[in-house]
Design a protein around this motif. Structure first.
Motif, short mmCIF file in Angstrom:
data_model
loop_
_atom_site.label_atom_id
_atom_site.label_comp_id
_atom_site.label_asym_id
_atom_site.label_seq_id
_atom_site.Cartn_x
_atom_site.Cartn_y
_atom_site.Cartn_z
N SER A 189 -11.05 4.45 -6.95
CA SER A 189 -10.96 2.95 -6.88
C SER A 189 -9.96 2.46 -7.75
CB SER A 189 -12.30 2.25 -6.82
OG SER A 189 -12.87 2.53 -8.19
N SER A 233 -2.43 1.18 -8.30
CA SER A 233 -1.17 1.56 -7.44
C SER A 233 -0.82 0.51 -6.69
CB SER A 233 -1.68 2.91 -6.75
OG SER A 233 -1.97 3.96 -7.57
N HIS A 266 0.74 -1.34 -0.11
CA HIS A 266 -0.21 -0.01 0.05
C HIS A 266 0.94 1.06 0.11
CE1 HIS A 266 -3.00 2.92 1.36
NE2 HIS A 266 -2.24 3.24 2.26
N GLN A 272 -7.62 4.10 -9.61
CA GLN A 272 -6.19 4.35 -9.25
C GLN A 272 -5.65 3.72 -8.23
OE1 GLN A 272 -7.00 8.66 -8.43
NE2 GLN A 272 -6.82 9.26 -10.68
N TYR A 273 -6.40 3.61 -7.09
CA TYR A 273 -5.84 2.78 -6.09
C TYR A 273 -5.33 1.09 -6.40
CZ TYR A 273 -5.31 0.42 -1.60
OH TYR A 273 -4.70 -0.20 -0.44
N CYS A 276 1.14 3.89 -3.28
CA CYS A 276 0.73 5.20 -3.01
C CYS A 276 1.53 6.09 -3.33
CB CYS A 276 0.12 5.50 -1.37
SG CYS A 276 -1.48 4.61 -1.25
#
Length: 497
Positions: A170, A176, A138, A172-173, A142
């Motif tokens: 959502s 990533s 994560h 994009q995350y 990020c």
């Protein structure tokens, strides 16, 4: 949404000023001044900087996705980017997660105590490693997206390649997170082009992305080494007791082969170790208990002996302190079917509690008692048939059969006489032996228990004495009509007719 979360954390800061704490003496402190001082010296700084509404402040200063050309700060690209970096302070919120593990431990203890659900420490450690991997992925994902955003999404960045600039949060995350996980496992250059390090120039963005990808690969290598070492250690610790048992059984099998013992004897030896080490595990119980304080050792012994206490009527009615003192001296003993545990006429040195199984109490005088019974009474063949020990000597006829919860050997120990009967295992039995010296040491501070055990032993001695053909006293006849005070309260008690 971000402003609502910030307000929630700010309210939590206010609450912590009125929440007591446990000091070094395990006492709860509720004094408001001391509580506030303790919080200011502890988590206050990290909680405060992680709860500042940076997004709202930037919006007030003119920072937005569309930009504000009329704002002086917005026109200064470097100043605006430096202000955006303050958002990293939100990372300190993760420090609060450590306080949640206290509640996890409480839930784990509750499951073990109330529902008898035990979660192994190794499972907890594996779960922590999995959470650490997700958290690290994560962070890496990020930060990768943040770098591209700070550089205003260069055309050769992975965010542009993946068409994520105007994509939903959502999406994009998720990409990533995928980039962070792929880099963590060492495929940062082999992943799909949308998330791979694909720069082939020396621009500012390519320099940043190249170095960051190299950093993530190093992090992945270190984490992989950490993962392998921790998993190996966890698996060894989870099976340590079983591994020690298997190593011991290998030595036992090697000894049996070298001595060329018959198969029947080998099977009995293996079964002995399986019964002695229940569950196929070797636990260094004596060594661990020896290092504990007396109070803590007594608490553990009371808990572990609860099953034995419930089975034995004498211990069931005794005080917990006496039981804890007595069970500390018990030694486990395995007896297979047909094994002679005690022999009539020998010196008595131990008292035995039956944890599981059934034994036969045999006497040479039992045949005479059977012969004097009513001729119409049915006498089972097994009662009449004599048993023999390993040397071929007779053990007499069955006087009684007793099972778990009963104890024997008390007549010779307490009355200081020779064994008045032989005891042979009818089934495989697990016994707990208590030496005469340890028994009297335990009874020294409890004369009422000694009087009771002596009374039971006297009754049993009279019952055996009545079996003698020449014993016709009224006292013995009265005694033999009485039911055994202890054995009659056990579920497997069956006195011979």
């Amino acid at each position: 949404f971000n402003l609502m979360i910030d307000c929630f954390f700010l309210i939590d800061i206010v609450k912590n000023f009125f929440t007591g704490y446990v000091n070094e003496n395990d006492s709860i402190v509720m004094d408001h001044r001391r509580v506030a001082l303790h919080y200011l010296q502890g988590w206050f700084f990290f909680d405060l900087i992680s709860s500042v509404p940076i997004d709202a402040i930037l919006r007030l200063l003119g920072d937005s996705d569309e930009g504000d050309s009329n704002n002086d700060l917005a026109r200064s690209a470097k100043g605006l980017k430096a202000l955006r970096l303050m958002r990293i302070a939100k990372v300190f919120r993760l420090l609060r997660v450590s306080r949640v593990f206290v509640y996890f431990r409480r839930v784990r203890d509750l499951l073990a105590q109330r529902f008898k659900i035990t979660i192994h420490d190794g499972v907890i450690k594996l779960f922590n490693l999995a959470m650490l991997m997700l958290l690290l992925s994560h962070w890496l994902g990020c930060v990768a997206f943040m770098l591209a955003r700070l550089m205003e999404f260069p055309l050769d960045s992975w965010v542009v390649y993946a068409d994520l600039v105007d994509a939903p949060v959502s999406r994009q995350y998720s990409w990533s997170l995928f980039k962070g996980m792929s880099s963590l496992v060492g495929v940062g250059f082999q992943a799909p082009p949308a998330v791979a390090q694909s720069c082939d120039t020396t621009s500012d963005w390519c320099t940043i992305e190249t170095w960051y990808t190299l950093f993530t690969l190093y992090c992945g290598s270190v984490f992989y080494a950490l993962l392998i070492s921790n998993v190996s250690t966890i698996m060894l610790s989870m099976n340590m007791a079983s591994r020690l048992f298997n190593e011991k059984m290998d030595k036992v099998n090697e000894l049996l082969r070298s001595k060329k013992l018959p198969p029947h004897t080998r099977d009995r030896v293996r079964e002995f170790f399986r019964l002695k080490h229940d569950g196929g595990k070797i636990l260094q119980e004596a060594e661990i208990l020896g290092e504990l304080s007396p109070a803590l050792r007594r608490e553990i012994l009371i808990h572990t002996s609860q099953e034995l206490t419930d089975k034995v009527p004498f211990l069931r009615n005794a005080s917990t302190k006496f039981v804890a003192k007595l069970v500390a001296h018990l030694e486990p003993l395995i007896a297979f079917e047909g094994d002679v545990i005690v022999e009539e006429g020998t010196t008595g040195e131990n008292l035995y509690f039956i944890y599981s199984g059934v034994v036969e109490v045999r006497s040479h005088f039992a045949r005479a008692a059977i012969a004097h019974k009513d001729c119409n009474a049915k006498v089972e063949d097994e009662m009449v048939r004599e048993a023999h020990d390993a040397d071929g000597e007779t053990l007499g006829h069955i006087h009684a059969a007793i099972g778990e919860g009963s104890y024997f050997g008390d007549v010779a120990v307490i009355m200081k006489t020779r064994r008045t009967a032989s005891v042979r295992a009818r089934t495989t039995c697990v016994l707990l032996a208590l030496s005469a010296e340890d028994l009297f040491a335990c009874l020294a501070d409890y004369p009422e228990y000694y009087s009771f055990l002596k009374y039971v032993a006297e009754q049993r001695l009279l019952r055996i004495a009545h079996l003698h053909p020449g014993q016709k006293s009224a006292a013995s006849r009265a005694a033999v009509r009485q039911v055994d005070l202890e054995d009659s309260n056990t579920p497997l008690y069956a006195e011979a007719p």
